[in-house]
Design a protein around this motif. Structure first.
Motif, PDB file in Angstrom:
ATOM      1  N   TYR A  68       4.333  14.649  10.496  1.00  0.00           N
ATOM      2  CA  TYR A  68       5.739  14.510   9.617  1.00  0.00           C
ATOM      3  C   TYR A  68       5.963  15.700   8.816  1.00  0.00           C
ATOM      4  O   TYR A  68       5.109  16.196   8.297  1.00  0.00           O
ATOM      5  N   TYR A  91       7.115  16.253   5.010  1.00  0.00           N
ATOM      6  CA  TYR A  91       7.350  15.472   3.967  1.00  0.00           C
ATOM      7  C   TYR A  91       8.277  16.382   2.774  1.00  0.00           C
ATOM      8  O   TYR A  91       7.923  17.602   2.660  1.00  0.00           O
ATOM      9  N   LYS A 115      18.995   5.716  -1.601  1.00  0.00           N
ATOM     10  CA  LYS A 115      17.363   5.203  -1.568  1.00  0.00           C
ATOM     11  C   LYS A 115      17.642   3.839  -1.716  1.00  0.00           C
ATOM     12  O   LYS A 115      18.329   3.395  -2.543  1.00  0.00           O
ATOM     13  N   GLU A 156      12.325   2.338   1.953  1.00  0.00           N
ATOM     14  CA  GLU A 156      10.810   2.644   1.733  1.00  0.00           C
ATOM     15  C   GLU A 156      10.029   2.278   2.825  1.00  0.00           C
ATOM     16  O   GLU A 156      10.266   1.192   3.437  1.00  0.00           O
ATOM     17  N   GLY A 157       9.148   3.157   3.490  1.00  0.00           N
ATOM     18  CA  GLY A 157       8.128   2.544   4.471  1.00  0.00           C
ATOM     19  C   GLY A 157       8.802   3.119   5.911  1.00  0.00           C
ATOM     20  O   GLY A 157       8.170   3.425   6.890  1.00  0.00           O
ATOM     21  N   THR A 158      10.068   3.454   5.982  1.00  0.00           N
ATOM     22  CA  THR A 158      10.835   3.816   7.074  1.00  0.00           C
ATOM     23  C   THR A 158      10.983   5.394   6.842  1.00  0.00           C
ATOM     24  O   THR A 158      10.952   6.184   7.682  1.00  0.00           O
ATOM     25  N   TYR A 170      11.152   6.933   3.557  1.00  0.00           N
ATOM     26  CA  TYR A 170      10.329   7.624   2.637  1.00  0.00           C
ATOM     27  C   TYR A 170       9.188   6.818   2.093  1.00  0.00           C
ATOM     28  O   TYR A 170       9.077   5.644   2.471  1.00  0.00           O
ATOM     29  N   ILE A 171       8.105   7.589   1.470  1.00  0.00           N
ATOM     30  CA  ILE A 171       6.940   6.847   0.922  1.00  0.00           C
ATOM     31  C   ILE A 171       6.648   7.238  -0.448  1.00  0.00           C
ATOM     32  O   ILE A 171       7.150   8.187  -0.870  1.00  0.00           O
ATOM     33  N   LYS A 172       5.693   6.513  -1.199  1.00  0.00           N
ATOM     34  CA  LYS A 172       5.241   6.673  -2.427  1.00  0.00           C
ATOM     35  C   LYS A 172       3.733   6.994  -2.124  1.00  0.00           C
ATOM     36  O   LYS A 172       3.012   5.851  -2.277  1.00  0.00           O
ATOM     37  N   PRO A 173       3.124   8.131  -1.974  1.00  0.00           N
ATOM     38  CA  PRO A 173       2.029   8.349  -1.614  1.00  0.00           C
ATOM     39  C   PRO A 173       0.942   7.871  -2.816  1.00  0.00           C
ATOM     40  O   PRO A 173       1.297   8.249  -3.865  1.00  0.00           O
ATOM     41  N   ILE A 221       8.143  10.267  -4.951  1.00  0.00           N
ATOM     42  CA  ILE A 221       8.901   9.977  -3.472  1.00  0.00           C
ATOM     43  C   ILE A 221       8.608  11.156  -2.519  1.00  0.00           C
ATOM     44  O   ILE A 221       9.249  12.191  -2.942  1.00  0.00           O
ATOM     45  N   LEU A 243      10.620  11.290   4.662  1.00  0.00           N
ATOM     46  CA  LEU A 243      10.069  11.681   6.155  1.00  0.00           C
ATOM     47  C   LEU A 243      11.356  12.224   6.828  1.00  0.00           C
ATOM     48  O   LEU A 243      12.350  11.415   7.148  1.00  0.00           O
TER      49      LEU A 243
END
Length: 79
Positions: A5, A7, A29, A35-37, A39-42, A48, A51
Motif C-alpha cells: 500500500y 501510505y 473523513k 477508517e479501516g477502508t 485510512y488507518i490510525k497506526p 492518520i 491508503l
C-alpha cells in the motif's frame, strides 16, 4: 503473498487530490473516507495515514456516478 500500500499523510493526500487539508479532515473523513477502508490510525495513535489505492478507487467510483448502498450482509446495492 504480501500486499503493498501507499501510505499518505493528510497533507500528501491533499496535494494529490487537490483538496484542502481541512476539507479532507472535516468533510470527507468518516463520511466518504472510512477508517479501516480508506485510512488507518497506526499503533492506535492520533496520526492518520490514508491508503492511496483505496482512496483512488473511491474517487473513480464517485466520478462514474455509481451509487452503492451498504447492505447488512456486507454486500452493496447499486441503485
Amino acid at each position: 503473498m504480501e500486499s503493498s500500500y501507499t501510505y499518505l499523510t493528510t497533507e500528501e493526500l491533499a496535494q494529490r487530490i487537490k483538496y484542502d487539508c481541512r476539507t479532507i479532515r472535516q468533510q470527507l473523513k468518516d463520511s466518504v473516507l472510512i477508517e479501516g477502508t480508506h485510512y488507518i490510525k497506526p499503533f492506535g495513535r492520533r496520526k492518520i495515514l490514508f491508503l492511496w489505492e483505496a482512496v483512488g478507487k473511491e474517487i473513480l467510483k464517485a466520478a462514474h456516478g455509481t451509487i452503492s448502498i451498504p447492505m447488512a450482509n456486507g454486500g452493496y446495492s447499486h441503485g
